[in-house]
Design a protein around this motif. Sequence first.
Motif, mmCIF file in Angstrom:
data_model
loop_
_atom_site.group_PDB
_atom_site.id
_atom_site.type_symbol
_atom_site.label_atom_id
_atom_site.label_comp_id
_atom_site.label_asym_id
_atom_site.label_seq_id
_atom_site.Cartn_x
_atom_site.Cartn_y
_atom_site.Cartn_z
ATOM 1 N N ALA A 169 52.015 18.509 17.744
ATOM 2 C CA ALA A 169 50.701 17.051 18.282
ATOM 3 C C ALA A 169 49.396 16.607 18.303
ATOM 4 O O ALA A 169 49.021 16.266 17.516
ATOM 5 C CB ALA A 169 50.894 16.967 19.867
ATOM 6 N N LEU A 170 48.639 18.430 18.501
ATOM 7 C CA LEU A 170 47.580 17.865 18.344
ATOM 8 C C LEU A 170 46.856 18.153 16.988
ATOM 9 O O LEU A 170 46.128 17.783 15.906
ATOM 10 C CB LEU A 170 46.992 19.644 18.843
ATOM 11 N N LEU A 171 48.564 19.013 15.977
ATOM 12 C CA LEU A 171 48.220 18.378 14.222
ATOM 13 C C LEU A 171 48.047 16.616 14.032
ATOM 14 O O LEU A 171 47.348 16.796 13.117
ATOM 15 C CB LEU A 171 49.192 18.876 14.177
ATOM 16 N N PHE A 172 49.015 16.564 14.549
ATOM 17 C CA PHE A 172 49.025 14.783 14.360
ATOM 18 C C PHE A 172 48.122 14.382 14.663
ATOM 19 O O PHE A 172 47.303 13.491 13.920
ATOM 20 C CB PHE A 172 49.829 14.547 15.558
ATOM 21 N N VAL A 173 47.012 14.306 15.585
ATOM 22 C CA VAL A 173 45.867 14.374 16.109
ATOM 23 C C VAL A 173 44.864 14.605 14.563
ATOM 24 O O VAL A 173 43.736 13.515 14.757
ATOM 25 C CB VAL A 173 45.670 14.544 17.778
ATOM 26 N N ASN A 174 44.740 16.189 14.310
ATOM 27 C CA ASN A 174 43.564 16.344 13.920
ATOM 28 C C ASN A 174 43.679 16.047 12.827
ATOM 29 O O ASN A 174 42.270 16.107 12.190
ATOM 30 C CB ASN A 174 43.855 17.786 14.051
ATOM 31 N N CYS A 175 44.814 15.422 12.298
ATOM 32 C CA CYS A 175 44.539 14.889 11.218
ATOM 33 C C CYS A 175 44.737 13.584 10.354
ATOM 34 O O CYS A 175 44.878 12.524 9.567
ATOM 35 C CB CYS A 175 45.888 15.238 10.300
ATOM 36 N N GLY A 199 41.530 13.050 4.552
ATOM 37 C CA GLY A 199 42.995 13.159 4.101
ATOM 38 C C GLY A 199 43.364 13.944 3.643
ATOM 39 O O GLY A 199 44.573 14.158 3.276
ATOM 40 N N GLN A 200 42.926 14.753 2.694
ATOM 41 C CA GLN A 200 43.061 15.395 1.940
ATOM 42 C C GLN A 200 44.608 16.965 2.964
ATOM 43 O O GLN A 200 45.882 17.053 2.710
ATOM 44 C CB GLN A 200 42.496 16.613 1.673
ATOM 45 N N PHE A 201 44.261 17.184 4.217
ATOM 46 C CA PHE A 201 45.166 17.918 5.039
ATOM 47 C C PHE A 201 46.644 16.719 5.753
ATOM 48 O O PHE A 201 47.333 17.335 5.463
ATOM 49 C CB PHE A 201 44.294 18.295 6.369
ATOM 50 N N LYS A 202 45.895 15.843 5.932
ATOM 51 C CA LYS A 202 47.533 14.403 6.450
ATOM 52 C C LYS A 202 48.090 14.550 5.123
ATOM 53 O O LYS A 202 49.426 14.212 4.903
ATOM 54 C CB LYS A 202 46.653 12.865 6.339
ATOM 55 N N ASN A 203 47.623 14.408 3.965
ATOM 56 C CA ASN A 203 48.468 14.571 2.844
ATOM 57 C C ASN A 203 49.584 15.629 2.713
ATOM 58 O O ASN A 203 50.095 15.162 1.191
ATOM 59 C CB ASN A 203 47.542 13.950 0.836
ATOM 60 N N LEU A 204 49.362 16.965 2.673
ATOM 61 C CA LEU A 204 50.162 17.915 2.399
ATOM 62 C C LEU A 204 50.812 18.040 3.707
ATOM 63 O O LEU A 204 51.795 17.880 3.620
ATOM 64 C CB LEU A 204 49.305 19.326 2.774
ATOM 65 N N TYR A 230 55.241 18.065 2.511
ATOM 66 C CA TYR A 230 55.955 18.722 2.865
ATOM 67 C C TYR A 230 56.302 18.370 4.174
ATOM 68 O O TYR A 230 57.752 19.059 5.076
ATOM 69 C CB TYR A 230 55.159 19.816 2.603
ATOM 70 N N SER A 231 56.673 17.409 5.321
ATOM 71 C CA SER A 231 57.223 16.938 5.795
ATOM 72 C C SER A 231 56.469 18.107 7.690
ATOM 73 O O SER A 231 58.150 17.942 8.035
ATOM 74 C CB SER A 231 58.666 16.432 6.034
ATOM 75 N N MET A 232 55.719 17.703 7.391
ATOM 76 C CA MET A 232 54.909 19.324 8.278
ATOM 77 C C MET A 232 55.502 18.565 10.006
ATOM 78 O O MET A 232 55.603 19.426 10.945
ATOM 79 C CB MET A 232 54.083 19.483 8.514
ATOM 80 N N LEU A 233 55.371 16.898 10.329
ATOM 81 C CA LEU A 233 55.731 16.527 11.626
ATOM 82 C C LEU A 233 57.424 16.270 11.850
ATOM 83 O O LEU A 233 57.695 15.572 12.501
ATOM 84 C CB LEU A 233 55.281 15.303 11.449
ATOM 85 N N GLU A 234 58.249 16.974 11.307
ATOM 86 C CA GLU A 234 59.787 16.341 10.787
ATOM 87 C C GLU A 234 60.211 17.171 12.486
ATOM 88 O O GLU A 234 60.976 16.208 12.678
ATOM 89 C CB GLU A 234 59.809 17.433 9.800
ATOM 90 N N HIS A 235 59.734 17.518 12.940
ATOM 91 C CA HIS A 235 60.305 18.469 14.410
ATOM 92 C C HIS A 235 59.140 17.087 15.022
ATOM 93 O O HIS A 235 59.288 18.155 16.960
ATOM 94 C CB HIS A 235 60.464 19.520 14.239
ATOM 95 N N LEU A 236 57.973 16.593 15.587
ATOM 96 C CA LEU A 236 57.425 16.794 16.437
ATOM 97 C C LEU A 236 58.351 15.418 17.225
ATOM 98 O O LEU A 236 58.866 14.484 16.775
ATOM 99 C CB LEU A 236 56.270 15.772 16.200
ATOM 100 N N PRO A 237 58.709 15.152 18.133
ATOM 101 C CA PRO A 237 59.071 14.421 19.412
ATOM 102 C C PRO A 237 58.391 13.644 19.255
ATOM 103 O O PRO A 237 57.123 14.011 20.458
ATOM 104 C CB PRO A 237 59.179 15.722 20.625
ATOM 105 N N ILE A 238 58.877 12.425 19.715
ATOM 106 C CA ILE A 238 58.566 10.920 19.379
ATOM 107 C C ILE A 238 58.903 9.955 20.490
ATOM 108 O O ILE A 238 60.243 9.752 19.905
ATOM 109 C CB ILE A 238 57.898 9.948 18.463
ATOM 110 N N LYS A 239 58.769 9.960 21.074
ATOM 111 C CA LYS A 239 59.427 9.002 22.248
ATOM 112 C C LYS A 239 58.371 7.657 22.554
ATOM 113 O O LYS A 239 57.390 7.372 23.072
ATOM 114 C CB LYS A 239 59.618 8.712 23.494
ATOM 115 N N LYS A 240 59.201 5.997 22.403
ATOM 116 C CA LYS A 240 58.867 5.055 22.542
ATOM 117 C C LYS A 240 58.835 4.662 24.402
ATOM 118 O O LYS A 240 59.748 4.975 24.343
ATOM 119 C CB LYS A 240 58.809 3.610 22.011
ATOM 120 N N VAL A 241 57.661 4.937 24.405
ATOM 121 C CA VAL A 241 57.958 4.113 25.666
ATOM 122 C C VAL A 241 57.063 2.946 26.584
ATOM 123 O O VAL A 241 57.392 2.430 28.148
ATOM 124 C CB VAL A 241 56.639 5.514 27.097
#
Length: 320
Positions: free
Chosen positions: A235-241, A249-254, A258-269
């Motif tokens: 979650a912090l990685l998401f905000v950081n990039c 955007g170099q970090f975000k491109n990586l 490599y689908s680094m946020l694949e296991h980030l829990p996301i829920k629409k509330v």
Amino acid sequence: MKKWFDELFIDSKDTKKLEKILLMILFVAIVMIIVVFSYDVSVFEKGKYGEFGDFFGGVLNPIFTFLTLFGLIVTIVIQRQELRLARHEYEKTATALNTQAIEVTFFNIIDLHHKIADSLELDLTKIGKKSKIEQALTEVASNWFKKSTITAFTGRSVFDEILVLLSSNRASPKAVVERYSTIQNDHNYILGHYFRNLYQALKLIDSHKNDIVTEENKRKYASILRSQLSSKELALLFVNCLEGVSDGGQFKNLLIEYSMLEHLPIKKVAEDCYLLAGIICVDSAMLAQYRNKVDFSGLDFQKYYSGAFGKNTDIPYKLD
């Protein structure tokens, strides 16, 4: 003809075919010797064995010379095959050593990642004393500092407390980014080195050419790195990039590659409010930033001031 010769003698992979051809040549040479000898014996009369010997020697000398040359060719072919096999084994050994060196470096970075995460420190009283942070955060967040009985945190508990800070008073997506940006700008010592090491780990994976590290292995290493991150870290990685927070955007491109946020829990509330890891709220525009990479193909980093600043785009093109 030349192509056939090259395939057969210079870089032959069909050993059985080559052996058959060499044996056939040797067989033809032996048959020729027998035929010539039989013919000479039948033609020359008795008492002319001296002439016969001269003739026989004159005929056999070129044949023996041919056989000597033939043996030399066979020796060269065998040596070339042995060299080819030795080169192949050397390439396999070199590849194994390269892979081993890459993996040792990668897992050392993984180990360093855990050490950095375990050594994180957050002192809310020190943050509270900074007037800039108080201006950027809401009054409720500042009051939360004062009410908290525990003000110092270490290790991975730092991630939890920063997320609580970012999400306090049901902060909007914009407020979450503003609070995080203030923490990164004024208190970069808290998480700066953690994210820089994570960026270098991904950069190391991506920087190798495909003939050294295959695409499959790159994704394997990235998945190993991803498995080290908790949902709070993601979650912090998401905000950081996010755009305009830490880099261009170099970090975000990586992360996208490599689908680094694949296991980030996301829920629409709520309408345009998605909870990350059940804590902070982001909007659909933020989520959309992680769909496509930033294009750097038209940006010439060489125009920026280099030296110790490298590719720092904050440095002006010309300095007086």
